[in-house]
Design a protein around this motif. Structure first.
Motif, PDB file in Angstrom:
ATOM      1  N   ASN A   1      -9.355  -1.250   4.795  1.00 12.53           N
ATOM      2  CA  ASN A   1      -9.421  -0.427   3.581  1.00 12.53           C
ATOM      3  C   ASN A   1      -9.106  -1.266   2.335  1.00 12.53           C
ATOM      4  O   ASN A   1      -9.801  -1.180   1.323  1.00 12.53           O
ATOM      5  N   VAL A   2      -8.068  -2.095   2.432  1.00 13.95           N
ATOM      6  CA  VAL A   2      -7.682  -2.942   1.291  1.00 13.95           C
ATOM      7  C   VAL A   2      -8.836  -3.880   0.919  1.00 13.95           C
ATOM      8  O   VAL A   2      -9.171  -4.036  -0.262  1.00 13.95           O
TER       9      VAL A   2
ATOM     10  N   ALA B   1     -11.949  -3.403   1.466  1.00 16.61           N
ATOM     11  CA  ALA B   1     -13.003  -2.575   0.855  1.00 16.61           C
ATOM     12  C   ALA B   1     -12.651  -2.268  -0.604  1.00 16.61           C
ATOM     13  O   ALA B   1     -13.508  -2.339  -1.487  1.00 16.61           O
ATOM     14  N   CYS B   2     -11.397  -1.955  -0.857  1.00 18.41           N
ATOM     15  CA  CYS B   2     -10.952  -1.679  -2.238  1.00 18.41           C
ATOM     16  C   CYS B   2     -11.140  -2.920  -3.125  1.00 18.41           C
ATOM     17  O   CYS B   2     -11.495  -2.808  -4.293  1.00 18.41           O
ATOM     18  N   ASP B   3     -10.859  -4.082  -2.555  1.00 14.45           N
ATOM     19  CA  ASP B   3     -10.934  -5.331  -3.331  1.00 14.45           C
ATOM     20  C   ASP B   3     -12.333  -5.928  -3.366  1.00 14.45           C
ATOM     21  O   ASP B   3     -12.542  -6.961  -3.995  1.00 14.45           O
ATOM     22  N   LEU B   4     -13.266  -5.304  -2.677  1.00 13.83           N
ATOM     23  CA  LEU B   4     -14.632  -5.805  -2.599  1.00 13.83           C
ATOM     24  C   LEU B   4     -14.626  -7.259  -2.132  1.00 13.83           C
ATOM     25  O   LEU B   4     -15.167  -8.155  -2.777  1.00 13.83           O
ATOM     26  N   GLN B   5     -13.964  -7.480  -1.013  1.00 15.84           N
ATOM     27  CA  GLN B   5     -13.933  -8.840  -0.497  1.00 15.84           C
ATOM     28  C   GLN B   5     -14.006  -8.862   1.030  1.00 15.84           C
ATOM     29  O   GLN B   5     -13.736  -7.850   1.684  1.00 15.84           O
TER      30      GLN B   5
ATOM     31  N   VAL C   1     -15.458  11.580   4.278  1.00 16.20           N
ATOM     32  CA  VAL C   1     -14.620  10.413   4.584  1.00 16.20           C
ATOM     33  C   VAL C   1     -13.234  10.658   3.991  1.00 16.20           C
ATOM     34  O   VAL C   1     -13.114  10.922   2.793  1.00 16.20           O
ATOM     35  N   LYS C   2     -12.232  10.582   4.813  1.00 14.99           N
ATOM     36  CA  LYS C   2     -10.893  10.931   4.332  1.00 14.99           C
ATOM     37  C   LYS C   2      -9.868   9.908   4.803  1.00 14.99           C
ATOM     38  O   LYS C   2      -9.860   9.531   5.978  1.00 14.99           O
ATOM     39  N   TRP C   3      -9.037   9.455   3.881  1.00 16.21           N
ATOM     40  CA  TRP C   3      -7.931   8.550   4.216  1.00 16.21           C
ATOM     41  C   TRP C   3      -6.665   9.391   4.315  1.00 16.21           C
ATOM     42  O   TRP C   3      -6.284  10.060   3.357  1.00 16.21           O
TER      43      TRP C   3
ATOM     44  N   GLY D   1      -1.262  -8.161   5.725  1.00 20.07           N
ATOM     45  CA  GLY D   1      -0.950  -6.775   5.364  1.00 20.07           C
ATOM     46  C   GLY D   1      -0.307  -6.064   6.539  1.00 20.07           C
ATOM     47  O   GLY D   1       0.107  -6.697   7.512  1.00 20.07           O
ATOM     48  N   LEU D   2      -0.242  -4.743   6.456  1.00 15.99           N
ATOM     49  CA  LEU D   2       0.450  -3.980   7.495  1.00 15.99           C
ATOM     50  C   LEU D   2      -0.264  -4.057   8.843  1.00 15.99           C
ATOM     51  O   LEU D   2       0.355  -4.268   9.857  1.00 15.99           O
TER      52      LEU D   2
ATOM     53  N   GLU E   1     -18.207   0.223   2.226  1.00 16.84           N
ATOM     54  CA  GLU E   1     -17.548   0.674   0.993  1.00 16.84           C
ATOM     55  C   GLU E   1     -16.285   1.505   1.226  1.00 16.84           C
ATOM     56  O   GLU E   1     -15.414   1.565   0.361  1.00 16.84           O
ATOM     57  N   PHE E   2     -16.191   2.144   2.393  1.00 14.13           N
ATOM     58  CA  PHE E   2     -15.004   2.956   2.674  1.00 14.13           C
ATOM     59  C   PHE E   2     -14.012   2.243   3.605  1.00 14.13           C
ATOM     60  O   PHE E   2     -12.967   2.794   3.942  1.00 14.13           O
TER      61      PHE E   2
ATOM     62  N   VAL F   1       0.872  -1.186   0.000  1.00 16.70           N
ATOM     63  CA  VAL F   1       0.000   0.000   0.000  1.00 16.70           C
ATOM     64  C   VAL F   1       0.906   1.232   0.000  1.00 16.70           C
ATOM     65  O   VAL F   1       1.644   1.471   0.958  1.00 16.70           O
TER      66      VAL F   1
END
Lengths: 78, 256
Positions: free
Chosen positions: B117-118, B120-124, B239-241, B109-110, B190-191, B24
């Motif tokens: 977040n990952v 959510a990004c991967d929809l899994q 919503v902010k990363w 992951g980390l 989703e986020f 990431v």
């Protein structure tokens, strides 16, 4: 007169400039529709440390990618 | 990141013989420095997306690195780039033939926050593990890894360890209890800043793990995401990363 000279010189100047590089085809914004993947996916090690350790131990080559998990500071999308 | 390559069935099959690492960007200083050492864009900064093929030493580049396979292979279209990617991967495997691979460790992951977040990004779905003793931790990791690498479940979940129930509550909004050894399957929103609980397994065994994962995959349903609308909605909601390191990607910064 100066304008005319520059106009005439323009093709010459352009031809001596660095050749244009092909731009990356990635769009400036991510693809709009992100489809969920059904079934098997690539198994990604999420840290360099763990991935490297596995690669060294198994003597396998590495496919590495890196991506930010946010778009315009909004999480949930690569 | 260009997801289209990594969701292609031929690429997924070819990638099985590689050790696949996805970092990431902007979340770890050392990783960022390494990525920047193998690829710098025109502005010389750490870019958002990077793609590289490396030797087993984890350092030696086996092909040119770039933002994506499109940038590296420079064919006329994505299908041709993909063919070149597959050809290059096959050539690399001739140089580094794969011997029998022992049981691989659980791909992590980390940390939990980033893996939410990952996922959510991967929809899994995200599998979260907890054990309060080192022995139990090792036992749980081994058992989960065995199932995670089996054909039925390969790449279908993201994984992270939790420090305890409080961390899960803080990051997902779920009220859970962390007993000696636990496993939860979560459906991140989703986020990736909240989650629904799909399954909870106390003192997991191989049989209960399988049941939980099958039930989770059945229950987990996520629709395709329109990333433009997603980004608009996130900005409207505030919503902010905030990444660990400054985002120095020229393209991302132009969009911001």
């Amino acid at each position: 007169m100066i304008t005319l000279s520059l106009t005439l010189l323009a093709p010459l100047l352009l031809s001596t400039a660095a050749p244009l590089q092909r731009t990356d085809r990635l769009p400036s914004e991510p693809p709009t529709l992100v489809e969920p993947i059904r079934g098997e996916r690539i198994v990604w090690y999420g840290t360099l440390e763990q991935g490297r350790a596995v690669a060294m131990a198994s003597k396998r080559p590495i496919l590495l990618i890196s991506g930010a998990p946010s778009c315009r500071e909004v999480p949930g999308v690569w | 990141m260009d997801r289209s390559y990594w969701s292609n069935p031929e690429v997924i099959a070819a990638a099985r013989d590689f050790v696949c690492i996805r970092l990431v960007t902007y979340e770890n200083q050392a990783e960022g420095a390494f990525v920047q050492s193998i690829f710098r864009g025109r502005e010389g900064t750490l870019e958002n997306s990077v793609f590289a093929l490396l030797a087993p030493d984890g350092k030696t580049l086996l092909a040119k690195a770039g933002r994506s396979p499109s940038m590296v292979f420079e064919a006329d279209n994505e299908a041709s780039d993909r063919e070149l990617l597959l050809k290059t991967m096959a050539e690399i495997l001739e140089r580094y033939p794969v011997k029998k691979v022992e049981q691989q460790p659980l791909a992590l992951g980390l940390d939990l926050r980033r893996m939410m977040n990952v996922a959510a990004c991967d929809l899994q779905p995200l599998v979260v593990l907890y054990a309060n003793k080192d022995d139990d931790k090792e036992k749980l990791a081994t058992m989960v890894a065995k199932q995670a690498w089996s054909k039925a479940y390969r790449g279908r979940f993201a994984y992270a360890w939790a420090q305890g129930a409080l961390e899960i509550q803080a990051l997902t909004g779920l009220e859970v209890e962390a007993e000696t050894s636990m496993l939860w399957v979560l459906a991140p929103n989703e986020f990736g800043n909240q989650a629904d609980l799909l399954q909870e397994v106390s003192d997991p065994k191989a049989s209960t793990l399988k049941q939980a994962w099958d039930a989770s995959l059945k229950e987990f349903s996520i629709e395709a995401r329109n990333s433009r609308k997603h980004t608009q909605k996130g900005r409207q909601l505030g919503v902010k990363w905030v990444p660990q390191l400054p985002n120095t990607d020229p393209k991302s910064n132009r969009l911001r």
